[in-house]
Design a protein around this motif. Structure first.
Motif, PDB file in Angstrom:
ATOM      1  N   ARG A  56       3.173   2.698   8.438  1.00 15.15           N
ATOM      2  CA  ARG A  56       3.931   3.584   7.559  1.00 15.15           C
ATOM      3  C   ARG A  56       3.600   3.354   6.091  1.00 15.15           C
ATOM      4  O   ARG A  56       4.017   4.125   5.236  1.00 15.15           O
ATOM      5  N   MET A  57       2.850   2.303   5.784  1.00 16.00           N
ATOM      6  CA  MET A  57       2.426   2.049   4.401  1.00 16.00           C
ATOM      7  C   MET A  57       1.325   3.014   3.966  1.00 16.00           C
ATOM      8  O   MET A  57       1.094   3.187   2.760  1.00 16.00           O
ATOM      9  N   ARG A  58       0.684   3.655   4.925  1.00 17.15           N
ATOM     10  CA  ARG A  58      -0.457   4.520   4.570  1.00 17.15           C
ATOM     11  C   ARG A  58      -0.073   5.579   3.558  1.00 17.15           C
ATOM     12  O   ARG A  58      -0.754   5.795   2.553  1.00 17.15           O
ATOM     13  N   LYS A  59       1.043   6.286   3.819  1.00 18.94           N
ATOM     14  CA  LYS A  59       1.420   7.374   2.903  1.00 18.94           C
ATOM     15  C   LYS A  59       1.820   6.810   1.549  1.00 18.94           C
ATOM     16  O   LYS A  59       1.506   7.389   0.501  1.00 18.94           O
ATOM     17  N   HIS A  60       2.505   5.643   1.544  1.00 22.68           N
ATOM     18  CA  HIS A  60       2.877   5.028   0.271  1.00 22.68           C
ATOM     19  C   HIS A  60       1.621   4.666  -0.532  1.00 22.68           C
ATOM     20  O   HIS A  60       1.567   4.878  -1.748  1.00 22.68           O
ATOM     21  N   GLY A  93     -11.981   6.274  -7.217  1.00 21.96           N
ATOM     22  CA  GLY A  93     -12.288   5.851  -5.854  1.00 21.96           C
ATOM     23  C   GLY A  93     -11.193   6.111  -4.840  1.00 21.96           C
ATOM     24  O   GLY A  93     -11.394   5.899  -3.643  1.00 21.96           O
ATOM     25  N   ALA A  94     -10.009   6.576  -5.297  1.00 24.44           N
ATOM     26  CA  ALA A  94      -8.886   6.750  -4.366  1.00 24.44           C
ATOM     27  C   ALA A  94      -9.168   7.832  -3.333  1.00 24.44           C
ATOM     28  O   ALA A  94      -8.855   7.666  -2.152  1.00 24.44           O
ATOM     29  N   ALA A  95      -9.755   8.929  -3.765  1.00 22.49           N
ATOM     30  CA  ALA A  95     -10.037  10.033  -2.823  1.00 22.49           C
ATOM     31  C   ALA A  95     -11.016   9.571  -1.746  1.00 22.49           C
ATOM     32  O   ALA A  95     -10.835   9.853  -0.552  1.00 22.49           O
ATOM     33  N   ALA A  96     -12.027   8.816  -2.174  1.00 21.39           N
ATOM     34  CA  ALA A  96     -13.028   8.320  -1.211  1.00 21.39           C
ATOM     35  C   ALA A  96     -12.422   7.272  -0.281  1.00 21.39           C
ATOM     36  O   ALA A  96     -12.891   7.082   0.844  1.00 21.39           O
ATOM     37  N   LYS A 125     -10.311   5.158   4.712  1.00 19.86           N
ATOM     38  CA  LYS A 125     -10.075   3.723   4.954  1.00 19.86           C
ATOM     39  C   LYS A 125      -8.578   3.431   5.022  1.00 19.86           C
ATOM     40  O   LYS A 125      -8.119   2.653   5.855  1.00 19.86           O
ATOM     41  N   ILE A 126      -7.815   4.066   4.130  1.00 18.79           N
ATOM     42  CA  ILE A 126      -6.363   3.858   4.127  1.00 18.79           C
ATOM     43  C   ILE A 126      -5.774   4.350   5.447  1.00 18.79           C
ATOM     44  O   ILE A 126      -4.889   3.708   6.029  1.00 18.79           O
ATOM     45  N   ASP A 141      -5.568  -5.380   6.007  1.00 15.90           N
ATOM     46  CA  ASP A 141      -6.343  -4.131   5.933  1.00 15.90           C
ATOM     47  C   ASP A 141      -6.122  -3.458   4.580  1.00 15.90           C
ATOM     48  O   ASP A 141      -7.075  -3.016   3.923  1.00 15.90           O
ATOM     49  N   PHE A 142      -4.864  -3.371   4.183  1.00 13.80           N
ATOM     50  CA  PHE A 142      -4.552  -2.724   2.902  1.00 13.80           C
ATOM     51  C   PHE A 142      -5.110  -3.533   1.733  1.00 13.80           C
ATOM     52  O   PHE A 142      -5.634  -2.970   0.766  1.00 13.80           O
TER      53      PHE A 142
END
Length: 326
Positions: free
Chosen positions: A277-281, A291-294, A298-299, A307-308
């Protein structure tokens, strides 16, 4: 005004899948006076569902929390409200009844904003809960059900007559979902219609927004929902703006990554190794960073804190490269 609401002007809204203990802790730290649990199913509680009951757990350092119930059966709602009050004691700030959620899976069962189509039943629910508990009972609802048909002022009066101690109003119709803009005018019209405190909600994303909503509507408190996603700092900014002092600066890229990292760790304490559930956060915290879009793919594959951390470390390295080039 109920004395409680005089001291709680900035509220983190109840958001399913978002306002868990980790997120609440960070928002309270930044200045939220009170936070809501994720909305809790009265029916789920009545089945002694552990998946539902864990939603009532307090965050580290959280003295009180507001609990929002959803459902449509007055007796079940009242019984579970009484159970929550008994279970939580002084940790419970107040109980709120969800009459605003527009999600199809909620309204298809007659819950959430579907209750705006049945004001008589809605009033019965409030009366039943008020008779069952000693804590204040509030109601959160929308501008109306059908687009273009504003019913909120009349609905608010009925909730007040039924015993609601305060009302929270979101400035969109249920049929709008989250499209378009929130109409703050309806908050002002509800404020004129009732004597109980009114909490304004919808499209508050900055400190200036919190001030503008308060000035335009005369509302007693401001509730922030999606504007806090990936941005708990909005509470520090809103608190400063409402107090008339300079707002703290917006967080920089490194501060946002550091907060995302802390959030993941707090979440892991509650969830264990699997913090999907951390993925969306993470997406919210990192939006717009180099680099966030790329890093999105990975997220979306991350499961654990480690992993995060790897993704956050890569973004920090990329940020360092950008700073050197700059």
């Amino acid at each position: 005004m109920h004395e409680f609401f005089q001291n709680h002007r900035l509220l983190l809204a109840p958001m399913a899948g978002v306002s868990d203990e980790a997120f609440r802790a960070l928002c309270r730290e930044q200045g939220a006076d009170l936070a809501f649990t994720e909305m809790v199913s009265a029916k789920g509680l009545s089945y002694a569902n552990e998946k539902t009951r864990h939603l009532l757990a307090l965050a580290p350092g959280e003295d009180q929390v507001a609990v929002q119930l959803f459902g449509h059966e007055p007796d079940t709602m009242a019984a579970q409200a009484a159970w929550i009050e008994q279970e939580m004691g002084e940790s419970l700030a107040y109980l709120d009844v969800n009459m605003g959620c527009p999600a199809r899976k909620i309204v298809s069962k007659g819950d959430g904003s579907a209750l705006m189509r049945e004001p008589g039943l809605a009033a019965s629910i409030v009366r039943a809960i008020r008779a069952a508990v000693a804590h204040p009972v509030t109601v959160k609802f929308r501008r109306g059900w059908a687009q273009g048909e504003e019913t909120a002022p009349d609905f608010a009066r009925r909730m007040e007559d039924a015993g609601a101690c305060a009302v929270a109003v979101h400035g969109r119709f249920a049929e709008q979902l989250y499209r378009g803009s929130a109409d703050w005018g309806v908050v002002a019209r509800v404020k004129e219609a009732v004597d109980v405190p009114v909490i304004g909600n919808g499209d508050v994303r900055t400190g200036a927004d919190a001030v503008a909503l308060t000035v335009r509507t005369g509302c007693d408190a401001v509730m922030i929902a999606r504007g806090a996603e990936g941005n708990p700092w909005v509470f520090a900014q809103a608190k400063a703006a409402l107090e008339g002092v300079p707002e703290p600066p917006a967080p920089g890229a490194r501060e946002r990554i550091a907060m995302a990292r802390r959030h993941a760790r707090l979440l892991s304490r509650r969830e264990g190794k699997n913090i999907v559930r951390m993925r969306k956060h993470a997406m919210w915290y990192l939006a717009g960073l180099p680099g966030a879009a790329a890093a999105r793919a990975k997220i979306n594959a991350c499961v654990s804190v480690e992993d995060f951390d790897r993704v956050f470390d890569e973004l920090l390295a990329l940020l360092g490269e950008h700073e050197q080039e700059g």
